[in-house]
Motif scaffolding. Structure first.
Motif, PDB file in Angstrom:
ATOM      1  N   LYS A 198      83.927 -57.829  -7.937  1.00  0.00           N
ATOM      2  CA  LYS A 198      82.856 -58.745  -7.538  1.00  0.00           C
ATOM      3  C   LYS A 198      81.712 -58.020  -6.826  1.00  0.00           C
ATOM      4  O   LYS A 198      80.652 -58.599  -6.618  1.00  0.00           O
ATOM      5  N   THR A 199      81.935 -56.777  -6.440  1.00  0.00           N
ATOM      6  CA  THR A 199      80.887 -55.990  -5.796  1.00  0.00           C
ATOM      7  C   THR A 199      80.454 -54.872  -6.738  1.00  0.00           C
ATOM      8  O   THR A 199      81.144 -53.860  -6.854  1.00  0.00           O
ATOM      9  N   PRO A 200      79.318 -55.039  -7.438  1.00  0.00           N
ATOM     10  CA  PRO A 200      78.911 -54.024  -8.428  1.00  0.00           C
ATOM     11  C   PRO A 200      78.600 -52.681  -7.777  1.00  0.00           C
ATOM     12  O   PRO A 200      78.146 -52.603  -6.640  1.00  0.00           O
ATOM     13  N   ILE A 201      78.873 -51.636  -8.539  1.00  0.00           N
ATOM     14  CA  ILE A 201      78.530 -50.283  -8.106  1.00  0.00           C
ATOM     15  C   ILE A 201      77.051 -50.042  -8.417  1.00  0.00           C
ATOM     16  O   ILE A 201      76.631 -50.147  -9.572  1.00  0.00           O
ATOM     17  N   LYS A 202      76.283 -49.697  -7.395  1.00  0.00           N
ATOM     18  CA  LYS A 202      74.849 -49.452  -7.542  1.00  0.00           C
ATOM     19  C   LYS A 202      74.547 -47.996  -7.203  1.00  0.00           C
ATOM     20  O   LYS A 202      75.394 -47.298  -6.638  1.00  0.00           O
ATOM     21  N   PRO A 203      73.344 -47.530  -7.529  1.00  0.00           N
ATOM     22  CA  PRO A 203      72.980 -46.173  -7.120  1.00  0.00           C
ATOM     23  C   PRO A 203      73.138 -46.021  -5.608  1.00  0.00           C
ATOM     24  O   PRO A 203      72.729 -46.880  -4.819  1.00  0.00           O
ATOM     25  N   GLY A 204      73.766 -44.953  -5.201  1.00  0.00           N
ATOM     26  CA  GLY A 204      73.984 -44.691  -3.794  1.00  0.00           C
ATOM     27  C   GLY A 204      75.240 -45.329  -3.235  1.00  0.00           C
ATOM     28  O   GLY A 204      75.524 -45.182  -2.045  1.00  0.00           O
ATOM     29  N   THR A 205      75.986 -46.034  -4.086  1.00  0.00           N
ATOM     30  CA  THR A 205      77.226 -46.666  -3.605  1.00  0.00           C
ATOM     31  C   THR A 205      78.400 -46.235  -4.474  1.00  0.00           C
ATOM     32  O   THR A 205      78.226 -45.680  -5.560  1.00  0.00           O
TER      33      THR A 205
END
Length: 408
Positions: A198-205
Motif C-alpha cells: 500500500k506504500t509505493p516505492i518512489k525515488p529516494g525511498t
C-alpha cells in the motif's frame, strides 16, 4: 507398539499409462471407489521405536483383487515425517522380499520433500507393473528403517501405500506410522513474507520486506538454510519489471547488496545458520530507473528456502508484493555504499536477542506497519504428490535419485 494404523491423509498423485500421464483423484479419507484392488499392511515387528542407523521393522504388504480378471498393480510407498526437514532417499532403509509374488526388484528414490520406496517385477524396466490374478492376491515382506542421517528435527515416520496406476481404493490399513527414538519435540517449519504494497516505492525511498523463518519445538535443522527472493512471473507474463536492487540488513547494522542470479529478477540471500528457532531477515528494495512506469506497478514476490545439505529441494515458500510508483525522474535512493558479500557471508543469528533485524528474535518493533504475507508450512504435506513423479518413474527421469536396486 512401534507402529499404528492411521487414516490416510490427502494425497494427490499421477499415474502413467503407457506414455500418457493420467491425473489421479485426490487420496482422502477412505471411501467406496469401486476400484478392484485393496492394499493391506500388516503389523510391523519386532515392536519398538525405530532409531537412526538401527534395526529395521518388517511388515506384510498384501494387495487383493476382487474382480474377475487380472489387474495391473504398481506398488509405491511414500515416506513422510511429522518434522520440519524434508526426507531424502538416504534417510530411509527399504527392503522388499516376495512372499506370494514374482521375484521383485526394489529401490528408494527422492522426489521433492519425501522419499519413496518402489518395487516391480525383477529384470523388468522400472515402472513395469505386477499382474494381480482374478480373485487373487500378491504379498511381500517389507522392511523399513532409519538411515543414520534421518533428520534430528523430524519425529515419527509415516508410510503410505498406493498404486501408481490408480487401481486400488483407499483403506484405513494402507498407512503405518512408526515411532522414532530418541523422541524429539518437533513440528513443521514456516516461512512468512511481510511487505507493504500500500506504500509505493518512489525515488529516494525503499520498500521494506521481511522474511520470518520459524520452527515449532526445540529441535533445529542439521544444516543451514539457503533462501532466495524473486519477482514471480508466469511463463506468459509480459509485465514490465524495472531493474531492482535488493539489500539485506547485516548483524552490524549495515546493508549488503544481495547477489542477483544469472540476470534474473531473483536474488540469493545470505545463508541462515542452522541453530535457530525463529529468524528474521530484513530487506530493502529500491528501483534503479523509474522510466517507463506510467501507473502504479504491483510486483508479486516469492521467497523460498532449502537446506544446504541433504535434500536440497526447496521446501518452504511464501508470497507477498510491493508497489512501484509512477515517476518521471530516474533518481535512485541515496544510501551508504553497500559491500558485495563473499560466498561465506552469513546473516544468521546468534542465540542472544539483539536489536539487529536479522537476529533470532521475536518480530517485535521490526514488523512493518502494514503487512501482507502468506504462511507456508513445510514440506511434506500429503496434498502435493506431482504428476512428475509418475512421469519420471516411467522414464527413469533425472530428478529421481535411486539409492539402490536389489534383485530377489
Amino acid at each position: 507398539m512401534s507402529a499404528r494404523f492411521a487414516s490416510a491423509a490427502a494425497l494427490t498423485v499421477a499415474a502413467a499409462v503407457g506414455t500418457t500421464l493420467v491425473p489421479l483423484t485426490a487420496y482422502a479419507a477412505p471411501v467406496a471407489s469401486g476400484k478392484p484392488l485393496t492394499i493391506e499392511l500388516g503389523t510391523p515387528a519386532p515392536a519398538g521405536p525405530l532409531s537412526r542407523g538401527g534395526a529395521t521393522e518388517t511388515f506384510t504388504f498384501t494387495v487383493k483383487n476382487s474382480s474377475d480378471k487380472a489387474v495391473d498393480f504398481l506398488p509405491w510407498m511414500v515416506a513422510d515425517s511429522d518434522g520440519a526437514s524434508p526426507v531424502a532417499s538416504s534417510h530411509i532403509v527399504f527392503d522388499v522380499e516376495p512372499v506370494n509374488a514374482p521375484a521383485t526388484d526394489d529401490y528408494v528414490m527422492q522426489q521433492d520433500g519425501s522419499a519413496q520406496g518402489l518395487f516391480y517385477p525383477a529384470g523388468k524396466p522400472k515402472g513395469d507393473p505386477f499382474s494381480v490374478p482374478a480373485k487373487g492376491e500378491l504379498s511381500w515382506k517389507v522392511s523399513v528403517g532409519l538411515g543414520k542421517k534421518y533428520p534430528s528435527n523430524n519425529g515419527n515416520l509415516k508410510l503410505e501405500a498406493a498404486d501408481l496406476l490408480d487401481h486400488a481404493q483407499r483403506e484405513k490399513d494402507d498407512t503405518l506410522v512408526f515411532e522414532t527414538s530418541p523422541k524429539v519435540e518437533s513440528g513443521p517449519a514456516s516461512l512468512r513474507l511481510l511487505s507493504d504494497p500500500k506504500t509505493p516505492i518512489k525515488p529516494g525511498t525503499y520498500g521494506q520486506v521481511s522474511l520470518i523463518h520459524q520452527l515449532k519445538g526445540t529441535a533445529t535443522f542439521d544444516s543451514d538454510l539457503a533462501t532466495t527472493l524473486e519477482v514471480e512471473q508466469g511463463p506468459d507474463d509480459t509485465q514490465f519489471v524495472p531493474q531492482l536492487v535488493v539489500e539485506e540488513l547485516a548483524a552490524d547494522g549495515s546493508y549488503i547488496r544481495a547477489t542477483r542470479i544469472d540476470g534474473q529478477n531473483k536474488w540469493q540471500l545470505s545463508d541462515i545458520g542452522k541453530n535457530f528457532i525463529m529468524h528474521r531477515t530484513t530487506l530493502r528494495v529500491s528501483v534503479v530507473d523509474f522510466k517507463g512506469i506510467q501507473k502504479p506497478l504491483k510486483l508479486k514476490l516469492h521467497a523460498s528456502s532449502s537446506l544446504t545439505e541433504g535434500n536440497i529441494t526447496p521446501f518452504l515458500g511464501a508470497d507477498g508484493a510491493i508497489t512501484i510508483a509512477p515517476e518521471r525522474g530516474t533518481t535512485t535512493p541515496s544510501a551508504p555504499p553497500s559491500a558485495t558479500p563473499s560466498p561465506t557471508t552469513s546473516a544468521s543469528a546468534s542465540p542472544a536477542p539483539s536489536a539487529s533485524a536479522t537476529d533470532t528474535a521475536t518480530t517485535g518493533a521490526n514488523t512493518p506497519r502494514t503487512t501482507t504475507g502468506a504462511l507456508a508450512s513445510t514440506g511434506s504435506p500429503d496434498t502435493t504428490w506431482y504428476a512428475a513423479l509418475a512421469a519420471a518413474l516411467i522414464g527413469a527421469g533425472g530428478v529421481l535419485t535411486a539409492l539402490r536396486l536389489r534383485r530377489r
